[in-house]
Design an enzyme around this catalytic site. Sequence first.
Site, PDB file in Angstrom:
ATOM      1  CB  THR A 116     -29.861  25.817 -30.895  1.00  0.00           C
ATOM      2  OG1 THR A 116     -29.396  25.859 -29.560  1.00  0.00           O
ATOM      3  CG2 THR A 116     -29.827  27.206 -31.496  1.00  0.00           C
ATOM      4  NE  ARG A 164     -23.058  27.808 -22.146  1.00  0.00           N
ATOM      5  CZ  ARG A 164     -23.618  27.533 -23.317  1.00  0.00           C
ATOM      6  NH1 ARG A 164     -24.858  27.896 -23.567  1.00  0.00           N
ATOM      7  NH2 ARG A 164     -22.955  26.878 -24.243  1.00  0.00           N
ATOM      8  N   GLY A 220     -24.225  31.200 -24.229  1.00  0.00           N
ATOM      9  CA  GLY A 220     -23.666  30.421 -25.337  1.00  0.00           C
ATOM     10  C   GLY A 220     -23.382  31.302 -26.542  1.00  0.00           C
ATOM     11  CG  ASP A 221     -23.043  29.306 -30.293  1.00  0.00           C
ATOM     12  OD1 ASP A 221     -23.674  28.702 -29.395  1.00  0.00           O
ATOM     13  OD2 ASP A 221     -23.147  29.011 -31.495  1.00  0.00           O
ATOM     14  CB  THR A 253     -27.089  24.481 -33.723  1.00  0.00           C
ATOM     15  OG1 THR A 253     -27.406  23.618 -32.615  1.00  0.00           O
ATOM     16  CG2 THR A 253     -26.915  23.629 -34.972  1.00  0.00           C
ATOM     17  N   GLY A 254     -24.594  24.072 -31.682  1.00  0.00           N
ATOM     18  CA  GLY A 254     -23.550  23.153 -31.246  1.00  0.00           C
ATOM     19  C   GLY A 254     -22.990  23.569 -29.903  1.00  0.00           C
ATOM     20  N   GLY A 302     -21.524  25.684 -27.737  1.00  0.00           N
ATOM     21  CA  GLY A 302     -21.361  27.124 -27.855  1.00  0.00           C
ATOM     22  C   GLY A 302     -20.004  27.676 -27.477  1.00  0.00           C
TER      23      GLY A 302
HETATM   24  N1  ASP Z   1     -25.165  26.591 -29.262  1.00  0.00           N
HETATM   25  C1  ASP Z   1     -26.066  26.508 -28.153  1.00  0.00           C
HETATM   26  C2  ASP Z   1     -25.366  26.981 -26.902  1.00  0.00           C
HETATM   27  O1  ASP Z   1     -24.208  26.691 -26.739  1.00  0.00           O
HETATM   28  C3  ASP Z   1     -26.563  25.145 -27.914  1.00  0.00           C
HETATM   29  C4  ASP Z   1     -27.244  24.552 -29.093  1.00  0.00           C
HETATM   30  O2  ASP Z   1     -26.849  24.754 -30.229  1.00  0.00           O
HETATM   31  O3  ASP Z   1     -28.235  23.844 -28.875  1.00  0.00           O
HETATM   32  O4  ASP Z   1     -26.002  27.596 -26.080  1.00  0.00           O
END
Ligand code: ASP
Length: 359
Positions: A204, A232, A234-235, A255-256, A258
């Site tokens: 991300t 779905r 994400g965050d 990022t991570g 989510g």
């Molecule tokens: N945080 C993002 C999600 O969960 C994924 C990512 O950080 O790459 O959609």
Amino acid sequence: MIRSLTAIALGLLTLPIPVTASAAAPETVAHEEAAWSFAIHGGAGTLSRENMTPEREAEYEAALQGALDAGAAVLRAGGSAMDAVETAILLMEDDPKFNAGRGAVFTWEGTNELDAAVMDGRDRSAGAVTGVTSIKNPILLARAVMRDGRHVFLSGAGAEEFARERQIETAEPAWFQTEARREALERMKADRVSAYDVDRKFGTVGAVALDQAGNLAAGTSTGGMTGKRWGRIGDAPVIGAGTYADNRSCAVSATGAGEYFIRVGVAQEICTRLRLAGNTALAEFANGVPEGGETMLTEKLVEGVADAVLAEVEELGGDGGVIVVAPSGAAVFSFNTSGMYRGRATSEGVNEVAIFAEE
Ligand code: ASP
């Protein structure tokens, strides 16, 4: 273990330096640069030197440096925090190495569904989109939603219709698709493993900025997680989870994994804790800030708070990272993965990009 680094901290109450001109001064007045600060990320995850060729590492570093320099140039020239955020994210969305715009991960059905958000710390106006499939640069659409102001969060077909009305550039599905991301989906299906197993490098992109006028802004853009299903979200586009900015405290992009970042409300949690800690600090220093005290305070505050909130993510079983910029100019990374694609630059001369935790 949470790893975090703090860039130069310029003091809790750093204010823009006003430009004044005497009657005899020439028309063009030399502009004294006030403090600005900028940080970007290109995703966190399992990143190790053993799994990365020197060529690949150099490619990532060049991409990060390009985005960092472009955003920093906006701030150096006196541009707004929001413009700096948009400038850097646009470059990373167009770069297939990152999981945003071109190069986004695939859904279970083999499509690319994109999420993005921006937030302006001046008035906490925000714009976010989720599940768009034809918008070349989702960050521009998120910003258009913010500018429009009637709604904060648009999804799917409605978001696309809004984009068409605003003549925001679209792209064919092929624009977003890359072989590497398709292979990740195929591997996931063949091995019956979770997105966390195929996707250990999240990818991300995000940016946070403090401009010379003292305003903060944050933005995040992503394709989400490989193999995501059922619409779905994400965050990243959830204001308060993956993206948040408030001039009173900080700007955050995450990022991570989510699902965990949503449950902790990471971005807003960091800002709220900093705002409350800042209030306490101001009260303590009502009779004057001791020499050097403000620098210590700012570093400790931002780094400590970011680490503490990331520790909560880890406690629940999640991993990832955040970038945080504070009104003081502090630019902090905090992540609990072995690496995070990242960079930061400040008016004090900091300019660096890094990938691995030990850097
Ligand atoms: N945080 C993002 C999600 O969960 C994924 C990512 O950080 O790459 O959609």
